[in-house]
Design a protein around this motif. Structure first.
Motif, PDB file in Angstrom:
ATOM      1  N   GLY A 545       0.808  -1.215   0.000  1.00 38.87           N
ATOM      2  CA  GLY A 545       0.000   0.000   0.000  1.00 38.87           C
ATOM      3  C   GLY A 545       0.837   1.259   0.000  1.00 38.87           C
ATOM      4  O   GLY A 545       0.494   2.257  -0.647  1.00 38.87           O
ATOM      5  N   GLN A 546       1.960   1.247   0.718  1.00 32.14           N
ATOM      6  CA  GLN A 546       2.843   2.412   0.747  1.00 32.14           C
ATOM      7  C   GLN A 546       3.484   2.641  -0.620  1.00 32.14           C
ATOM      8  O   GLN A 546       3.592   3.784  -1.081  1.00 32.14           O
ATOM      9  CB  GLN A 546       3.917   2.217   1.815  1.00 32.14           C
ATOM     10  CG  GLN A 546       3.388   2.312   3.241  1.00 32.14           C
ATOM     11  CD  GLN A 546       4.412   1.917   4.269  1.00 32.14           C
ATOM     12  OE1 GLN A 546       5.363   1.170   3.983  1.00 32.14           O
ATOM     13  NE2 GLN A 546       4.247   2.395   5.496  1.00 32.14           N
ATOM     14  N   SER A 574      -8.729   0.147   3.966  1.00 37.61           N
ATOM     15  CA  SER A 574      -9.948   0.936   3.787  1.00 37.61           C
ATOM     16  C   SER A 574      -9.744   2.412   4.114  1.00 37.61           C
ATOM     17  O   SER A 574     -10.209   3.305   3.385  1.00 37.61           O
ATOM     18  CB  SER A 574     -11.069   0.370   4.669  1.00 37.61           C
ATOM     19  OG  SER A 574     -11.356  -0.953   4.294  1.00 37.61           O
ATOM     20  N   GLU A 575      -9.015   2.697   5.208  1.00 38.23           N
ATOM     21  CA  GLU A 575      -8.804   4.084   5.603  1.00 38.23           C
ATOM     22  C   GLU A 575      -7.947   4.814   4.585  1.00 38.23           C
ATOM     23  O   GLU A 575      -8.266   5.934   4.162  1.00 38.23           O
ATOM     24  CB  GLU A 575      -8.154   4.123   6.995  1.00 38.23           C
ATOM     25  CG  GLU A 575      -7.835   5.536   7.493  1.00 38.23           C
ATOM     26  CD  GLU A 575      -9.083   6.391   7.709  1.00 38.23           C
ATOM     27  OE1 GLU A 575      -8.951   7.618   7.739  1.00 38.23           O
ATOM     28  OE2 GLU A 575     -10.193   5.818   7.835  1.00 38.23           O
ATOM     29  N   LYS A 579      -8.855   7.996   1.872  1.00 34.93           N
ATOM     30  CA  LYS A 579      -8.081   9.233   1.718  1.00 34.93           C
ATOM     31  C   LYS A 579      -7.591   9.407   0.281  1.00 34.93           C
ATOM     32  O   LYS A 579      -7.653  10.495  -0.293  1.00 34.93           O
ATOM     33  CB  LYS A 579      -6.889   9.219   2.668  1.00 34.93           C
ATOM     34  CG  LYS A 579      -7.258   9.271   4.145  1.00 34.93           C
ATOM     35  CD  LYS A 579      -6.010   9.194   5.016  1.00 34.93           C
ATOM     36  CE  LYS A 579      -6.366   9.233   6.496  1.00 34.93           C
ATOM     37  NZ  LYS A 579      -5.150   9.120   7.345  1.00 34.93           N
ATOM     38  N   VAL A 580      -7.099   8.304  -0.295  1.00 32.50           N
ATOM     39  CA  VAL A 580      -6.560   8.377  -1.646  1.00 32.50           C
ATOM     40  C   VAL A 580      -7.666   8.615  -2.662  1.00 32.50           C
ATOM     41  O   VAL A 580      -7.495   9.370  -3.631  1.00 32.50           O
ATOM     42  CB  VAL A 580      -5.766   7.098  -1.985  1.00 32.50           C
ATOM     43  CG1 VAL A 580      -5.387   7.082  -3.468  1.00 32.50           C
ATOM     44  CG2 VAL A 580      -4.512   7.034  -1.141  1.00 32.50           C
ATOM     45  N   ALA A 601     -16.608   1.581  -5.411  1.00 33.96           N
ATOM     46  CA  ALA A 601     -16.401   3.013  -5.190  1.00 33.96           C
ATOM     47  C   ALA A 601     -15.778   3.669  -6.418  1.00 33.96           C
ATOM     48  O   ALA A 601     -16.109   4.801  -6.774  1.00 33.96           O
ATOM     49  CB  ALA A 601     -15.509   3.213  -3.960  1.00 33.96           C
ATOM     50  N   THR A 602     -14.892   2.953  -7.084  1.00 33.43           N
ATOM     51  CA  THR A 602     -14.229   3.513  -8.270  1.00 33.43           C
ATOM     52  C   THR A 602     -15.185   3.549  -9.451  1.00 33.43           C
ATOM     53  O   THR A 602     -15.282   4.552 -10.173  1.00 33.43           O
ATOM     54  CB  THR A 602     -12.999   2.664  -8.622  1.00 33.43           C
ATOM     55  OG1 THR A 602     -12.135   2.605  -7.487  1.00 33.43           O
ATOM     56  CG2 THR A 602     -12.240   3.268  -9.784  1.00 33.43           C
ATOM     57  N   VAL A 603     -15.909   2.455  -9.667  1.00 37.07           N
ATOM     58  CA  VAL A 603     -16.788   2.359 -10.825  1.00 37.07           C
ATOM     59  C   VAL A 603     -17.924   3.374 -10.751  1.00 37.07           C
ATOM     60  O   VAL A 603     -18.288   4.011 -11.743  1.00 37.07           O
ATOM     61  CB  VAL A 603     -17.357   0.918 -10.922  1.00 37.07           C
ATOM     62  CG1 VAL A 603     -18.438   0.836 -11.993  1.00 37.07           C
ATOM     63  CG2 VAL A 603     -16.244  -0.072 -11.208  1.00 37.07           C
ATOM     64  N   LEU A 604     -18.504   3.567  -9.564  1.00 33.61           N
ATOM     65  CA  LEU A 604     -19.648   4.465  -9.417  1.00 33.61           C
ATOM     66  C   LEU A 604     -19.294   5.901  -9.739  1.00 33.61           C
ATOM     67  O   LEU A 604     -20.157   6.680 -10.152  1.00 33.61           O
ATOM     68  CB  LEU A 604     -20.202   4.374  -7.996  1.00 33.61           C
ATOM     69  CG  LEU A 604     -20.896   3.056  -7.611  1.00 33.61           C
ATOM     70  CD1 LEU A 604     -21.357   3.106  -6.172  1.00 33.61           C
ATOM     71  CD2 LEU A 604     -22.073   2.784  -8.540  1.00 33.61           C
ATOM     72  N   ARG A 605     -18.055   6.293  -9.549  1.00 34.40           N
ATOM     73  CA  ARG A 605     -17.662   7.684  -9.764  1.00 34.40           C
ATOM     74  C   ARG A 605     -17.329   7.977 -11.234  1.00 34.40           C
ATOM     75  O   ARG A 605     -16.994   9.098 -11.571  1.00 34.40           O
ATOM     76  CB  ARG A 605     -16.454   8.024  -8.894  1.00 34.40           C
ATOM     77  CG  ARG A 605     -16.780   8.081  -7.405  1.00 34.40           C
ATOM     78  CD  ARG A 605     -15.583   8.596  -6.613  1.00 34.40           C
ATOM     79  NE  ARG A 605     -15.908   8.756  -5.200  1.00 34.40           N
ATOM     80  CZ  ARG A 605     -15.673   7.852  -4.262  1.00 34.40           C
ATOM     81  NH1 ARG A 605     -15.107   6.710  -4.586  1.00 34.40           N
ATOM     82  NH2 ARG A 605     -15.999   8.079  -3.006  1.00 34.40           N
TER      83      ARG A 605
END
Length: 654
Positions: A545-546, A574-575, A579-580, A601-605
């Motif tokens: 993730g980093q 998730s946190e 933020k990202v 979350a990505t697809v809906l936007r």
């Protein structure tokens, strides 16, 4: 979600074989270290590794002529080295005449007064020899260092221009071996062996001439013997040349295997594969050792035979000369001078036999490097590239550029019968956000590769704001694109330099702002030296993730006109993802964005979702419409988001 269902989900995942690694055949060729033009028909060597069929086992040392363009800028120093070499060789030959005069006249009481002058003259010749040797050594060593430095720069710069498909069939370890081992061999030849060869060639010719002048009859005897000295050079030369090339190939194989293991050290250890890798590496080392010893044995026989015959000839000459002195046919000084020249000629022949092997090895090294330099990139800028729309508008912000795929068809060269993309028509408006979804192998990453122009389509065109990218400079094109990969590249540098990689002229404050926007600033500040902390090769000191947040910060700093996101948040918790995602919303604002995505979350936007399957577009539309239509997207969404299936079917939140 089960492993089986995951393979059919919207997520391409790390197993995106048709998009990222065309097929198993490429992997096999890469394992063998073969070039694209030499992989077919490769014959196995004694250690089981295949050598490209297009690569000759031994070449003529005339291949060293390819180094002339790298020597030409320094011809002044090269001429100086040649002059110093000539003077040094002449001084050595002059010593023979000085010895002759000392012996013939130095012991004559009537010539006693000249003895001091003879030795003083000889000492002057020795001083001249020392000075010329210094100049020769300095100049040729400088040339060797300089030529190899230029050659390394040329090869590295050229390899950087080669298209990604080149690296799918060529291991980086193979290229690194050429940049290191092969250039060191060339450095030895240019900075040492070449001058030794020229010096001994001059000594051989000059010594032979002076042997004839000193004693024509004895010289004829020596000439009769010379073919027996030269014959081993010819007989063993070809074998040494071939074994030298094989030895270099085996060393490259060692380097490539070790590099692959070290780069995947966690995978090696996680699978308890150390013992197997040790055995396989040991097998390659032993193969290289066996090949090297064959080369050493051949060179040892060559040197021993030449030494035997050369100094055997000198011994015979001394025997015949001694009898001639006793018979009064020649003077002692003439005999001594002749023997001196015979020793010089024999030593020159022996040295040339040694250098010949070095020259053959260097010829193989030059061929390997020239093979790289002559490899043409599949993707190159046209002679007269078309200008692309400006990357930055008058406001100082990047212009949102449209992207169009017009009837695009593409097949990987290793699978010509199976299209990776087929008749793709897609028009993405400036500033639009488009998600690409579909099962593994659908062609999503291939679309990114075509847009970045890592490859060219077999048919159709890719346009950036109406301009055919095939007519533009690839560097100008890529300057307008920003990519965040699922497995981002982190370099062996500091956190600051890794973020700045996308925009080298960025200030420290801009780097830190990008890190804040990517939710990376907190963990960077916690590192031992903060932004100056060395992240290790491939970012081994960071979590997945980093590493991804560093890559996102890099894209934010780059501020491109078109943003390409390949599961950019897949490795985040998730946190951090929350933020990202907020940061990405700001980054996507006012620019065109293409996203390979599977998370809700990505697809809906996104403004539109493009569903691909087996290289074709099967559906296009917003989330709720695609759900209502059913079909592939609805099935993938249901598999991926099983817990929210009821809400997805109703289209809520869409």
């Amino acid at each position: 979600m089960s492993r089986s269902s995951a393979s059919t989900s919207i997520d391409d995942g790390a197993r995106r074989t048709p998009d990222t690694a065309p097929d198993a055949a490429l992997g096999t060729m890469a394992e063998k270290g073969a070039f694209a033009d030499g992989a077919a028909g490769a014959a196995p060597d004694n250690d089981g590794a295949a050598a490209p069929a297009g690569r000759a086992r031994g070449r003529d040392p005339r291949a060293l002529a390819d180094l002339l363009p790298y020597l030409r800028p320094y011809r002044g120093r090269a001429l100086g080295a040649l002059a110093a070499l000539t003077v040094a060789s002449g001084a050595v030959l002059a010593i023979g005449q000085a010895i002759r005069r000392v012996i013939d006249y130095g012991f004559d009481e009537s010539q006693r007064g000249l003895l001091d002058y003879y030795f003083a003259g000889m000492f002057g010749v020795i001083l001249l020899l020392a000075a010329a040797t210094f100049a020769r050594y300095y100049l040729v060593t400088w040339l060797g260092e300089r030529v190899v430095a230029d050659l390394r720069r040329a090869v590295y710069g050229h390899v950087l221009k080669l298209s990604p498909p080149f690296f799918e069939v060529t291991r980086p370890g193979e290229v690194l071996s050429r940049l290191t081992t092969d250039t060191e061999i060339i450095q030895t030849v240019v900075g040492s062996s070449a001058s030794v060869a020229l010096r001994n060639l001059l000594l051989l010719v000059g010594g032979a001439v002076l042997m004839v002048v000193t004693s024509p009859m004895a010289a004829l005897v020596m000439v009769a013997i010379v073919p027996f000295v030269v014959l081993p050079l010819v007989l063993f030369g070809r074998r040494v040349r071939g074994l030298s090339r094989q030895s270099q190939d085996r060393i490259a194989d060692i380097s490539a295997y070790a590099g692959e293991s070290f780069h995947a050290i966690q995978e090696v250890q996680a699978n308890a594969h150390e013992g197997i890798d040790r055995e396989r590496f040991a097998g390659r080392v032993e193969g290289a050792f066996a090949t090297g010893m064959k080369r050493v044995q051949a060179r040892a026989w060559l040197t021993a035979l030449v030494m035997l015959l050369a100094f055997g000839a000198v011994n015979a000459m001394m025997w015949l000369g001694s009898r001639a002195v006793l018979d009064g046919d020649v003077s002692a000084g003439q005999l001594t001078a002749f023997v001196f020249y015979a020793v010089v000629v024999s030593a020159a022949l022996a040295a040339l036999s040694e250098v010949w092997g070095d020259l053959q090895r260097a010829a193989g090294a030059v061929e390997r490097l020239m093979e790289l330099l002559r490899t043409e990139p599949e993707i190159a800028a046209p002679a007269d590239p078309v200008d692309l729309p400006g990357a930055v508008a008058d406001t100082g912000e990047p212009m949102a550029l449209g992207v169009t795929f017009q009837d695009v068809t593409f097949r990987y060269p290793t699978r010509p019968e199976l299209p990776a993309l087929e008749e793709i028509d897609l028009d993405i408006r400036p500033g639009e956000r488009v998600a690409l979804v579909g099962p593994s192998g659908a062609g999503k990453s291939t679309l990114f590769q075509l847009l970045l122009r890592f490859r060219d389509p077999d048919a159709g065109r890719v346009l950036l704001h109406g301009v055919d990218i095939a007519k533009a400079d690839p560097q100008a094109l890529r300057a307008r694109l920003g990519m965040v990969a699922q497995d981002p590249a982190i370099f062996a540098a500091s956190a600051r330099e890794n973020i700045r990689y996308g925009r080298p002229d960025a200030t420290d404050a801009e780097v830190e702002q990008a890190a804040e926007a990517a939710a990376a600033a907190d963990f960077i500040r916690d590192l031992p030296q903060g932004y100056e902390t060395f992240l290790g090769e491939r970012g081994v000191r960071l979590s997945g993730g980093q590493r991804q947040r560093i890559a996102i910060a890099r894209a934010i700093l780059r501020n491109p006109s078109v943003l390409l996101l390949d599961e950019a948040t897949s490795a985040l918790d998730s946190e951090s993802e929350r933020k990202v995602q907020a940061a990405m919303q700001g980054l996507m604002q006012g620019r065109t964005t293409l996203i390979i995505a599977h998370r809700l979350a990505t697809v809906l936007r996104c403004d539109r979702i493009v569903v691909l399957d087996r290289g074709r577009i099967v559906a296009v539309g917003p989330h709720h419409e695609l759900l209502q239509r059913g079909g592939l997207y609805a099935r993938l969404a249901e598999l991926q988001f099983a817990e929210g299936a009821a809400a997805l079917r109703s289209g809520t939140g869409g």
